[in-house]
Write an enzyme that holds these catalytic residues in place. Structure first.
Site, PDB file in Angstrom:
ATOM      1  N   LYS A 484     -22.718 -17.323  -1.966  1.00 24.30           N
ATOM      2  CA  LYS A 484     -22.148 -19.079  -1.807  1.00 24.30           C
ATOM      3  C   LYS A 484     -23.056 -19.599  -1.151  1.00 24.30           C
ATOM      4  CE  LYS A 484     -18.575 -17.892   1.121  1.00 24.30           C
ATOM      5  NZ  LYS A 484     -17.375 -17.449   1.095  1.00 24.30           N
ATOM      6  N   ARG A 582      -5.840 -21.626   2.990  1.00 24.77           N
ATOM      7  CA  ARG A 582      -6.136 -22.267   2.685  1.00 24.77           C
ATOM      8  C   ARG A 582      -5.939 -22.745   1.421  1.00 24.77           C
ATOM      9  NH1 ARG A 582     -13.022 -20.124   3.969  1.00 24.77           N
ATOM     10  NH2 ARG A 582     -11.914 -19.152   2.051  1.00 24.77           N
ATOM     11  N   TYR A 710     -38.652 -38.493  23.254  1.00 18.87           N
ATOM     12  CA  TYR A 710     -37.843 -39.439  23.569  1.00 18.87           C
ATOM     13  C   TYR A 710     -37.225 -39.306  24.272  1.00 18.87           C
ATOM     14  CZ  TYR A 710     -38.910 -40.458  18.825  1.00 18.87           C
ATOM     15  OH  TYR A 710     -38.974 -40.273  17.064  1.00 18.87           O
TER      16      TYR A 710
HETATM   17  C1  LIG Z   1     -17.342 -16.205   1.217  1.00 19.88           C
HETATM   18  C2  LIG Z   1     -16.577 -15.482   1.333  1.00 19.88           C
HETATM   19  C3  LIG Z   1     -15.692 -14.048   1.841  1.00 19.88           C
HETATM   20  C4  LIG Z   1     -17.515 -13.434   2.625  1.00 19.88           C
HETATM   21  O1  LIG Z   1     -17.580 -13.589   3.396  1.00 19.88           O
HETATM   22  P1  LIG Z   1     -17.818 -12.605   5.476  1.00 19.88           P
HETATM   23  O2  LIG Z   1     -17.165 -12.930   6.168  1.00 19.88           O
HETATM   24  O3  LIG Z   1     -19.448 -13.737   5.014  1.00 19.88           O
HETATM   25  O4  LIG Z   1     -18.140 -11.829   4.916  1.00 19.88           O
HETATM   26  C5  LIG Z   1     -15.133 -13.528   1.222  1.00 19.88           C
HETATM   27  N1  LIG Z   1     -14.144 -13.456   0.951  1.00 19.88           N
HETATM   28  C6  LIG Z   1     -13.964 -15.508   0.425  1.00 19.88           C
HETATM   29  C7  LIG Z   1     -12.868 -15.835  -0.243  1.00 19.88           C
HETATM   30  C8  LIG Z   1     -14.762 -16.066   0.970  1.00 19.88           C
HETATM   31  O5  LIG Z   1     -14.867 -17.280   0.578  1.00 19.88           O
END
Ligand SMILES: *Cc1c(COP(=O)(O)O)cnc(C)c1O
Length: 814
Positions: A484, A582, A710
């Site tokens: 992702k 969530r 700046y």
């Molecule tokens: C992003 C995510 C993961 C991976 O998490 P990491 O801490 O990066 O290994 C696993 N499961 C879900 C549902 C996620 O959203």
């Protein structure tokens, strides 16, 4: 190779019920995806921790493969092909290799040791190839499977073999020794790697020495530990830096201008060689090669010339960004037939572009006649879907008519002169040439000129990190990798392609769009979408993505759309909320969920999952255990009432490390594969994947009392040399990292960021650093690390990585 199948059957005592009297085998395969599989292939269905060759037999038969070595015949295929049934297909492969090795009688160099095997093998290949037709292990094919496959590559024209052998524990070498049967043994550095598989160094050395059981000579660095274990009857040819009783005594090494001069005494005379390296490992590897040449009675002058031309082995198969949006695979150091096959396989695995061009020089040491060789190359070109061949060299020019779309040039200079008339755009180009053709120059004109700011992604590091986590999994546990947010900022497609190559089981993305773009780019792995909106359900179905369903509302909406399309058994993933709060079904929703699923044939529950809120926090251990227990309970309720057996998964990266007992049937690996861990112990085992690089635009010296940037937030207390770097907050560098908080690395020195970070630039103090405009600058990577920056900015590495803006070019390499 051409062998009657009936002659093979007795080699590994297989049983077979079909008539195989006239069946001829000309190729052996274990890879269902190989483009060389055909009617005369013998396919060994190997069973590994994550894969089972038997599962591909049906497709292979459909593709024309007729002969299989199996432990069982898959249902319904009994009369569809010839099946040789054995107890263990790996053992059968090894026995076949022993038999096949026995058919050849030329010298074979066998290399083992802890470090340097692949380099010594590649260098020996380079040094000896002018005089021999060499068969060598491809890449680092040195394992229980790789060694037999390497040996099976021998053909009638070869007259020298070079094979490397790696072992990780006891009893492995016994199996590999008869397959290689080296006549010349080379023991490289004995180091400390792989020690985990052995009780002690003593055991490790004696296991390795088993490779040389029947060798005519053993070449090694003199060492008391080794000497103590050598059998009396083995003849040795040793070298040493400090023991002048060794056959070859290295009297001194001098490093100058990135080269090392090695002086050695042999047969009472002194000689020098020079190699283009200055590190100790390269010096030792080069000496191992020198020893082989001396043993083979090479003339000192020839040794000297060839040694001076050694090249860095890890430079092979680099993926670079080319001009006009091309991808460039740089393999400009060798052109033998074996490595051409590997490079073409690699090219095939890069599915970014349909269009593919091969730039190829004359091929040496193939072990075939030129006729046969170029016909085979032409076949490979067709099998690998290459649209255009550019041949460089007089021999390949003579065989131009073998290829469909081919232009040729007699030499590299000719090609370069005509370069402006050729069109290269939106395609993958493999540049493959023997060293004498100097294809570095071809690469130089095709390579995109250096971009000022790039995020370099080390794909090897990514593979190593994947393997690190894989090794923590129990057998049969599947792996989903989260890609992702554009692969955590590292690049979506390239990483997904690599993961597909490594045969992970699933990819995970956040939104449907990300999945659609991966599918459009040719990714075939199943993709789970974590957060599908109802509006995207139609395209999810169209693109065969697999939605995570986390509420009754979502389930009903999805069913409505899928039913209207008359879909059956569409794969979905059920998310349960066990405490993260969530997304997900709660305990009270489960009965209705089960009711709906019981009567629906529209969807099929592919997996049930939950997500942990505190897998990285030891202080929240009890809470985390509670989540795992609740997940086990609720998911079991669903599976038992529906009588289904879907994949269950709850662990993310830190979960994999901290809760090995909760792997269920799959894990979801995220940040770890990108080289980041929240556990400092574990961090040591992970390799850095991304390096954010820029360069110095301008350098100036300002007097005490002047200000920078700046708001004049930096005031020089004394005369200060400053450098301006073209990267700013619009690229994802937090303003919090400016004003003396953060630093960049220039020539291995820290340079503090002074004044405020601007939108597109920042300034650093280089008063103490000898540097020039145009020099490289490291924003993050080995130093500072992303973890270090996140800590200083009071955030987490995830945010730093995913903040790097899309305008920063990603460059991938191996
Ligand atoms: C992003 C995510 C993961 C991976 O998490 P990491 O801490 O990066 O290994 C696993 N499961 C879900 C549902 C996620 O959203």
């Amino acid at each position: 190779m051409s062998i009657l199948l009936k002659n093979i059957i007795s080699v590994f005592s297989a049983s077979c019920t079909t008539d195989i009297n006239d069946v001829m085998i000309d190729h052996v395969s274990i890879d269902s995806r190989s483009s060389h599989n055909g009617a005369n292939t013998l396919f060994f269905s190997l069973i590994g921790p994550n894969n089972d060759g038997h599962l591909y037999i049906k497709d292979l038969i459909a593709g024309g493969v007729r002969n299989f070595v199996v432990t069982y015949i898959p249902d319904g295929l009994e009369n569809k092909a010839h099946f040789l049934v054995v107890d263990n297909t790996l053992v059968a492969l090894q026995k076949f290799a022993i038999y096949y090795r026995g058919l050849f009688h030329f010298p074979v160099i066998g290399i083992t040791g802890s470090n340097g095997k692949t380099i010594v093998k590649e260098w020996l290949n380079f040094l000896l190839s002018p005089d021999f037709n060499i068969i060598r292990s491809p890449k680092s094919f040195n394992s229980q499977v790789g060694v037999p496959l390497s040996v099976i590559g021998i053909n009638e024209m070869h007259n020298l073999g070079i094979f490397e052998v790696g072992i990780s524990t006891v009893a492995e070498m016994e199996k590999l020794e008869p397959i290689v049967k080296p006549t010349i043994g080379v023991l490289t550095n004995i180091g400390t790697s792989h020690d985990v598989g052995f009780e002690n160094t003593h055991q490790k050395i004696s296991e390795k020495l088993k490779l040389f059981k029947s060798a005519a000579v053993l070449i090694y660095k003199k060492d008391q530990k080794v000497d103590a274990l050598l059998s009396k009857n083995i003849k040795t040819f040793s070298w040493s830096f400090d023991d002048d009783t060794a056959a070859v005594f290295i009297s001194k090494t001098i490093i100058l201008n990135q080269k090392t001069t090695i002086s050695y005494r042999y047969n009472g005379k002194y000689f020098d060689i020079e190699i283009p390296f200055e590190d100790m490992a390269s010096v030792e590897n080069a000496i191992s090669c020198l020893m082989v040449l001396l043993y083979m009675n090479y003339d000192a002058a020839i040794i000297e010339t060839r040694m001076a031309m050694l090249y860095p082995v890890e430079m092979r198969l680099e993926v670079k960004n080319g001009i006009n949006n091309c991808n460039l695979i740089d393999d400009s150091y060798s052109s033998d037939f074996q490595s051409l096959k590997i490079a073409l396989d690699f090219l095939e695995s890069q599915n970014k572009f349909q269009k593919k061009t091969l730039i190829l020089s004359d091929i040496f040491q193939s072990g075939l006649t030129e006729e046969a060789l170029y016909s085979q190359v032409a076949k490979l070109v067709v099998a690998n879907h290459i649209q255009r061949v550019i041949g460089i060299g007089t021999t390949i020019s003579a065989f131009k008519d073998r290829f469909v779309n081919c232009i040729t040039y007699t030499d590299t200079a000719d090609f370069l002169a005509d370069f402006s008339n050729l069109d290269f755009s939106n395609e993958t180009i493999l540049v493959k040439g023997a060293r004498s053709f100097e294809f570095e120059e071809v690469v130089a004109v095709l390579e995109q000129k250096k971009h000022e700011t790039v995020l370099e992604i080390n794909l090897n590091a990514l593979s190593d990190n994947l393997n690190f986590f894989k090794a923590k999994l129990k057998p049969k546990v599947k792996i989903m990798v989260m890609v992702k947010a554009f692969g955590y900022g590292n690049g979506g497609l390239e990483i997904a392609s690599l993961l597909e190559h490594h045969q992970v089981d699933y990819l995970g993305v956040a939104f449907a769009d990300e999945g659609i773009s991966l599918k459009n780019d040719g990714i075939r792995l199943p993709i789970m979408v974590l957060n599908p909106e109802s509006t995207s359900f139609s395209s999810i179905i169209q693109y065969q993505l697999e939605p995570e369903i986390y509420s009754l509302r979502g389930l009903k909406n999805f069913l409505k759309i899928a039913e209207s399309k008359k879909i059956k058994n569409f794969p979905i993933h059920i998310k349960i909320d066990t405490g993260m709060h969530r997304l997900g079904f709660e305990r009270k929703d489960i009965p209705e969920l089960i009711q709906i699923l019981k009567v629906s044939h529209t969807v099929q529950v592919k997996s049930i999952l939950s997500h942990m809120a505190t897998s990285d926090d030891k202080k929240q251990y009890e809470f985390a255990k509670g989540q795992i227990r609740l997940f086990d309970e609720l998911s079991s309720q669903i599976t038992s009432e529906l009588q289904i057996n879907p994949i269950r998964h709850i662990l993310n990266t830190s979960g994999i490390s901290n809760f090995p007992e909760a792997q269920f049937n799959m894990v979801r690996l995220g940040i770890g594969i990108y080289g980041v861990s929240n556990d400092p112990q574990e961090q040591k085992f992970l390799e850095n994947v991304g390096t954010l690089k820029s360069l110095i635009s301008q350098i100036r010296t300002i007097p005490a009392g002047d200000s920078v940037g700046y708001g004049r937030r930096f005031m020089a207390e004394k005369e200060t040399k400053i450098a301006t770097i073209p990267i700013g907050y619009a690229d994802g560098i937090s303003r919090g990292w400016g004003n003396g908080v953060g630093y960049v690395t220039i020539k291995q020195h820290k340079a503090k960021i002074i004044g405020s970070v601007c939108m597109d630039m920042l300034m650093v103090d280089v008063s103490e650093i000898a540097c020039n405009e145009g020099d490289d600058v490291i924003i993050f990577g080995e130093s500072p690390t992303v973890v270090e920056i996140a800590e200083a900015l009071n955030t987490i590495p995830y945010e730093i990585l995913t903040s790097i803006s899309q305008r920063v070019k990603r460059v991938f390499y191996r």
